[in-house]
Design an enzyme around this catalytic site. Structure first.
Site: not given
Ligand SMILES: [Ca+2]
Length: 216
Positions: A16, A96
Site C-alpha cells: 500500500h 480496493g
C-alpha cells in the site's frame, strides 16, 4: 549542483505505497498509499493515502486546497495511476480491498472515502468512483489517457483495460500477457509494461516485456 530533498516523511509499509509520479502542466503529482494504516487516509496532516501536488521546485502550488499542505485529494487506499484527458480532467486508478477497485475523477480538496466508504457508498462529504470493479479485481496500476479515453494496467486482472468516461464503459483491450504494471499512450501508440517477475506472477523466459500497440 546542491541536491535538495523535496519532500520527506511519506509513510511506507510492505504494501500500500502508491508511488506514481506524474507531471501535468509543469506541476508534479504523487500518489501515496495508506501504508497499511487505513485511518491515515482521512488525516489530512498525514501524507499517507493521498494525491499530493507541488511545483517542480518543491514549493507549494498557488491553487492548493489546504494552506501549507501538499495534499491535493485524500481518502485514497492505494492509488497507482494518474492521467489527464485533453480537457484537463484528472483521473486516478486505485486498488480496493480484495475487490471494489476504482477509477476516480480527481478534484482538489475532495475526500474519496477510504476507509469509511467503498464502492458506491458515500456520505455528504465523500466522492464515489466513476466506476468500480464490484466483485471483480482489476488490481489497477498505471493509467494513461489517449484523446478522450483512458487505458489502465491490470495486475491481477492481467489485462489493459479501455475506459470511456462518456459512456462509463470498461472493457479489456489487451490480454494474454499476464500482469500489467504500467501503460503510456504517446503519439498514437500505447506502450505496455508487463510485471510477471514481481513475485506474484508466472514469468516465462522472456518476461518482463515492453509491448507497443498501435492506437486507431
Ligand atoms: Ca474511494
Amino acid at each position: 549542483m546542491k541536491k535538495k530533498n523535496f519532500l520527506l516523511g511519506i509513510p511506507g509499509a510492505p504494501t500500500h505505497n502508491g508511488g506514481r509520479l506524474a507531471i501535468f502542466e509543469d506541476e508534479l503529482y504523487v500518489t501515496t498509499g495508506d501504508a497499511e494504516e487505513p485511518q491515515s487516509s482521512q488525516d489530512v496532516e498525514n501524507l499517507a493515502g493521498k494525491i499530493l501536488k507541488m511545483n517542480l521546485d518543491g514549493t507549494f502550488a498557488d491553487d492548493m486546497p489546504m494552506e501549507d499542505s501538499y495534499v491535493w485529494s485524500y481518502g485514497h487506499r492505494n492509488p497507482q495511476g494518474l492521467a489527464w484527458l485533453e480537457d484537463g480532467t484528472m483521473y486516478s486508478s486505485e486498488h480496493g480491498q480484495t475487490a471494489l477497485d476504482e477509477i476516480n475523477l480527481i478534484e482538489p480538496g475532495e475526500n474519496y472515502g477510504w476507509p469509511d466508504y467503498e464502492g458506491d457508498e458515500t456520505s455528504d462529504d465523500t466522492v464515489a468512483p466513476v466506476i468500480h470493479s464490484g466483485d471483480n479485481t482489476w488490481a489497477p496500476s498505471g493509467l494513461t489517457a489517449h484523446e478522450d479515453v483512458l487505458y489502465m494496467a491490470g495486475l491481477r486482472g492481467e489485462a489493459v483495460y479501455h475506459f470511456d468516461p462518456d459512456s462509463e464503459q470498461l472493457e479489456a483491450f489487451v490480454e494474454d500477457y499476464g500482469r500489467i504494471r504500467d501503460v503510456l499512450a504517446d503519439d498514437n501508440k500505447l506502450y505496455i509494461l508487463t510485471n510477471n517477475t514481481d513475485g506474484r506472477g508466472n514469468p516465462d523466459d522472456t518476461d518482463d516485456k515492453l509491448l507497443e500497440v498501435e492506437l486507431e
